[in-house]
Design a protein around this motif. Structure first.
Motif, PDB file in Angstrom:
ATOM      1  N   ARG A  90       0.845  -1.188   0.000  1.00 55.24           N
ATOM      2  CA  ARG A  90       0.000   0.000   0.000  1.00 55.24           C
ATOM      3  C   ARG A  90       0.884   1.243   0.000  1.00 55.24           C
ATOM      4  NH1 ARG A  90      -2.736  -3.858  -0.561  1.00 55.24           N
ATOM      5  NH2 ARG A  90      -4.774  -4.345   0.367  1.00 55.24           N
ATOM      6  N   PHE A  91       0.468   2.247  -0.754  1.00 55.92           N
ATOM      7  CA  PHE A  91       1.145   3.536  -0.693  1.00 55.92           C
ATOM      8  C   PHE A  91       0.281   4.512   0.106  1.00 55.92           C
ATOM      9  CE2 PHE A  91      -1.396   3.754  -4.582  1.00 55.92           C
ATOM     10  CZ  PHE A  91      -1.906   5.049  -4.581  1.00 55.92           C
ATOM     11  N   ALA A  92       0.844   5.667   0.433  1.00 56.22           N
ATOM     12  CA  ALA A  92       0.169   6.567   1.362  1.00 56.22           C
ATOM     13  C   ALA A  92       0.005   7.964   0.800  1.00 56.22           C
ATOM     14  CB  ALA A  92       0.939   6.646   2.674  1.00 56.22           C
ATOM     15  N   LEU A  93      -1.118   8.568   1.124  1.00 54.18           N
ATOM     16  CA  LEU A  93      -1.300  10.005   0.998  1.00 54.18           C
ATOM     17  C   LEU A  93      -1.095  10.589   2.387  1.00 54.18           C
ATOM     18  CD1 LEU A  93      -4.102  11.994  -0.769  1.00 54.18           C
ATOM     19  CD2 LEU A  93      -3.650  12.388   1.641  1.00 54.18           C
ATOM     20  N   CYS A  94      -0.249  11.600   2.500  1.00 54.19           N
ATOM     21  CA  CYS A  94       0.031  12.260   3.770  1.00 54.19           C
ATOM     22  C   CYS A  94      -0.282  13.749   3.648  1.00 54.19           C
ATOM     23  CB  CYS A  94       1.493  12.078   4.190  1.00 54.19           C
ATOM     24  SG  CYS A  94       2.027  10.364   4.344  1.00 54.19           S
ATOM     25  N   LEU A  95      -0.943  14.290   4.640  1.00 53.86           N
ATOM     26  CA  LEU A  95      -1.411  15.683   4.585  1.00 53.86           C
ATOM     27  C   LEU A  95      -1.264  16.322   5.949  1.00 53.86           C
ATOM     28  CD1 LEU A  95      -3.090  17.867   2.907  1.00 53.86           C
ATOM     29  CD2 LEU A  95      -5.106  16.876   4.019  1.00 53.86           C
ATOM     30  N   TRP A  96      -0.792  17.563   5.980  1.00 58.67           N
ATOM     31  CA  TRP A  96      -0.749  18.295   7.244  1.00 58.67           C
ATOM     32  C   TRP A  96      -0.792  19.792   6.962  1.00 58.67           C
ATOM     33  CZ3 TRP A  96       3.484  16.013   5.021  1.00 58.67           C
ATOM     34  CH2 TRP A  96       4.625  16.800   4.827  1.00 58.67           C
ATOM     35  N   ARG A  97      -1.036  20.551   7.994  1.00 65.09           N
ATOM     36  CA  ARG A  97      -0.999  22.010   7.906  1.00 65.09           C
ATOM     37  C   ARG A  97       0.156  22.518   8.777  1.00 65.09           C
ATOM     38  NH1 ARG A  97      -3.110  24.700  12.199  1.00 65.09           N
ATOM     39  NH2 ARG A  97      -3.362  26.548  10.895  1.00 65.09           N
ATOM     40  N   THR A  98       0.801  23.558   8.315  1.00 64.21           N
ATOM     41  CA  THR A  98       1.846  24.189   9.131  1.00 64.21           C
ATOM     42  C   THR A  98       1.193  25.302   9.956  1.00 64.21           C
ATOM     43  OG1 THR A  98       2.399  25.860   7.451  1.00 64.21           O
ATOM     44  CG2 THR A  98       3.510  23.701   7.309  1.00 64.21           C
TER      45      THR A  98
END
Length: 244
Positions: A234-242
């Motif tokens: 499985r591959f991943a989508l990663c998301l965040w806010r600074t």
């Protein structure tokens, strides 16, 4: 290993990353950057791959125990007693907290508030889409106040489904019939998951929706459950806010 995604509709303080299958230590059939613990890969290899990813992010991502459901884990309000949380989506207003979903044909979807104060991710296969996982995430944002990005998933040309899948969508929303084209026989259809997701996101109040346009079955840089007969990573989508 990790790709910077250009998402022009998102605020500048929102960061989106996508992994591929290169740069890890997993062996066939998971070669090489598998990030999932539930697919039969060597746990030591998965742990090393996750550490390599974490070194490129602000922190280790919040992994989810994905079950093709519609639950949204609220990082701000829910205690992390059950780790990983059993959910197919996550949302937060906290900064530098990477959210992640794992996929290999299902759609990874990123959400961002237009003012950059909130982000969310969702794992959307056909069951989650039909069940309303995207709408469940959208409910955490005021209408027309968020944008969405649909990541790589299996394309319609390679995603043949039975009549029960088509009915799961069309019985609820007849207009979604346009995303199904006849398959090899009368009982099968080719389904456009990305098209369905886009329609659902816009109906749920997204101000703008962008799609990667990448088919995981066709693009061998990504894992594909169907292309590889079910034994794959499985591959991943990663998301965040600074904090900016």
């Amino acid at each position: 290993m990790i790709r910077l995604i250009h998402w022009p509709e998102a605020p500048r303080n929102v960061v989106l990353r996508l992994t591929d299958r290169e740069g890890g230590v997993s062996r066939q059939p998971y070669a090489t950057f598998n990030l999932a613990t539930h697919v039969g890969d060597d746990p030591t290899a998965v742990a090393e791959n996750r550490l390599r990813l974490a070194r490129l992010l602000p922190a280790m991502p919040l992994w989810l125990d994905q079950v093709h459901g519609t639950r949204v884990f609220d990082v701000d309000r829910e205690a992390r007693e059950e780790m990983p949380p059993r959910a197919d989506a996550a949302v937060t207003t906290k900064s530098c907290v990477p959210l992640a979903v794992l996929v290999a044909d299902c759609l990874p979807v990123a959400f961002a508030a237009c003012d950059g104060t909130r982000v969310a991710v969702a794992h959307a296969g056909w069951r989650g889409l039909a069940g309303g996982v995207l709408e469940a995430v959208a409910a955490h944002f005021p209408r027309r106040s968020f944008v969405a990005w649909i990541g790589p998933g299996i394309g319609a040309a390679h995603y043949e489904v039975g009549e029960e899948v088509r009915r799961a969508f069309v019985d609820q929303t007849p207009s979604l019939a346009r995303f199904f084209t006849p398959g090899r026989d009368v009982a099968h259809w080719y389904a456009d998951l990305a098209g369905i997701a886009r329609a659902k996101l816009l109906a749920a109040g997204a101000a703008a929706v962008r799609s990667s346009g990448i088919c995981t079955f066709h693009e061998k840089a990504f894992y594909s459950y169907r292309r590889e007969g079910g034994s794959t990573g499985r591959f991943a989508l990663c998301l965040w806010r600074t904090s900016g």
